[in-house]
Scaffold this active site. Structure first.
Site, PDB file in Angstrom:
ATOM      1  NE  ARG A  49      -8.353  44.524  12.277  1.00  0.00           N
ATOM      2  CZ  ARG A  49      -9.768  44.328  12.059  1.00  0.00           C
ATOM      3  NH1 ARG A  49     -10.386  43.835  13.162  1.00  0.00           N
ATOM      4  NH2 ARG A  49     -10.414  44.246  10.810  1.00  0.00           N
ATOM      5  CB  THR A  50      -3.843  49.531   9.960  1.00  0.00           C
ATOM      6  OG1 THR A  50      -4.092  48.075   9.812  1.00  0.00           O
ATOM      7  CG2 THR A  50      -2.697  50.069   9.628  1.00  0.00           C
TER       8      THR A  50
HETATM    9  N1   CP Z   1      -4.844  43.880  10.516  1.00  0.00           N
HETATM   10  C1   CP Z   1      -5.392  44.811   9.705  1.00  0.00           C
HETATM   11  O1   CP Z   1      -4.738  45.187   8.959  1.00  0.00           O
HETATM   12  O2   CP Z   1      -6.648  45.117   9.936  1.00  0.00           O
HETATM   13  P1   CP Z   1      -7.427  46.299   9.041  1.00  0.00           P
HETATM   14  O3   CP Z   1      -7.610  46.034   7.596  1.00  0.00           O
HETATM   15  O4   CP Z   1      -8.674  46.472   9.619  1.00  0.00           O
HETATM   16  O5   CP Z   1      -6.483  47.704   9.156  1.00  0.00           O
END
Ligand code: CP
Length: 321
Positions: free
Chosen positions: A69-70
């Site tokens: 996501r990030t």
């Molecule tokens: N929420 C979050 O940080 O997801 P990721 O680890 O996929 O970036």
């Protein structure tokens, strides 16, 4: 007495060139980021999703830990604002040949970059970068310390759905000890006047966390009738030592958020999760995919929040036209 959003003074610029955490960030700065994100949000839904705001800026996304996501969200935010971007992944770089963090960033700096977005397993890695680089540094998660843009996108989503942050009761549920998301949310939500509860097994809640102004609970069924929002945290099995709870089945029985548990709610509860989710462990699928869940809206708002942060750190309205 808790601060009311209407009493927060309006400002146009952030006080720091970097975003390392929400610890110490003022209410007016959080409000500025959330208001700016709201105005960027509509760009994401346009047929042509691009504005020239960061044209000419070069941004490096420096990821030493896995991310879905990030990383995608920062990359999209940068592309939507026409920045030039470089994606660096430790697993395919000279880090594998033993190059240190400092040498890596000094080499990247020699290529004349303007901003660095960094995820790293060491708490404080972003602070270190501010000492050796002239670029704006954005913390995209540093070990178990902070994940400021995640907390900002969580706050944006709550504000969008509930109309405010002040005087809401918001619970962070589960593995508080290993969660940078929990810590950034606690700092941000307390500053914005929310009542914050933490709930989980005593082995997963840091001692003396009450000093941050939160209330501690160990029985999930006690908090459900009180809360407006539950932010359910991933059980971070990769960071935990063994023996913190008897078994995954027992954890789910005592702390898993299920449909049956939510029936005890006295008002509509917003269900949030920063991802990635362990379905059937900290959250049941029929809750994650329910009408209460705003988990995918959090992801969409993440792009708007990151656009706002990049824009404001680049100088905001006085520098960018
Ligand atoms: N929420 C979050 O940080 O997801 P990721 O680890 O996929 O970036």
């Amino acid at each position: 007495m808790a601060i009311m959003e209407s009493e927060v003074k309006r400002i146009e610029r952030l006080s720091s060139r970097h975003l390392l955490g929400l610890d110490g960030m003022k209410a007016e700065e959080i409000q500025l980021i959330l208001d700016t994100a709201r105005s960027f949000r509509e760009i994401i839904d346009r047929p042509i999703k691009r504005v020239p705001t960061l044209q000419g800026k070069t941004i490096v996304n420096l990821f030493y830990e896995p991310s879905t996501r990030t990383r995608i969200s920062f990359e999209l935010a940068e592309k939507r604002m026409s920045a030039d971007i470089i994606n660096f992944s430790a697993s395919t770089s000279s880090v594998k040949k033993g190059e240190s963090l400092i040498d890596t960033v000094r080499n990247i700096a020699a290529m004349k970059i303007d901003m660095v977005v960094m995820r790293h397993s060491s708490p404080g890695a972003g602070h270190l970068l501010t000492r050796v680089l002239d670029a704006n540094i954005i913390n995209a998660g540093d070990g178990g310390h902070e994940h400021p843009t995640q907390a900002l996108l969580d706050m944006m989503t709550i504000r969008e759905k509930k109309g405010r942050l002040d005087n809401l009761t918001i619970a962070m549920v589960g593995d508080i000890s290993h969660s940078r998301v929990a810590l950034s949310n606690i700092y941000g939500l307390k500053t914005m006047g929310a009542r914050v509860l933490v709930c989980g097994p005593s082995t997963l809640i840091p001692r003396e966390i009450e000093r941050l102004g939160v209330e501690v609970y160990h029985n999930i069924d006690d908090i459900i009738p009180q809360v407006d929002v539950m932010n359910i945290l991933r059980l971070q099995l990769e960071r935990q030592r063994k023996g913190l709870f008897p078994s995954l089945r027992e954890y789910h029985n005592y702390f898993g958020i299920t449909r049956e548990r939510l029936e005890k709610a006295t008002r509509p509860i917003l269900i949030m999760h920063p991802g990635p989710m362990n379905r059937g462990l900290e959250i049941s699928s029929n809750v994650a995919d329910s009408e209460h869940s705003v988990i995918l809206e959090q992801v969409t708002n993440g792009i708007a929040v990151r656009m706002a942060v990049l824009y404001l750190l680049a100088g905001g309205p006085s520098e960018i036209h």
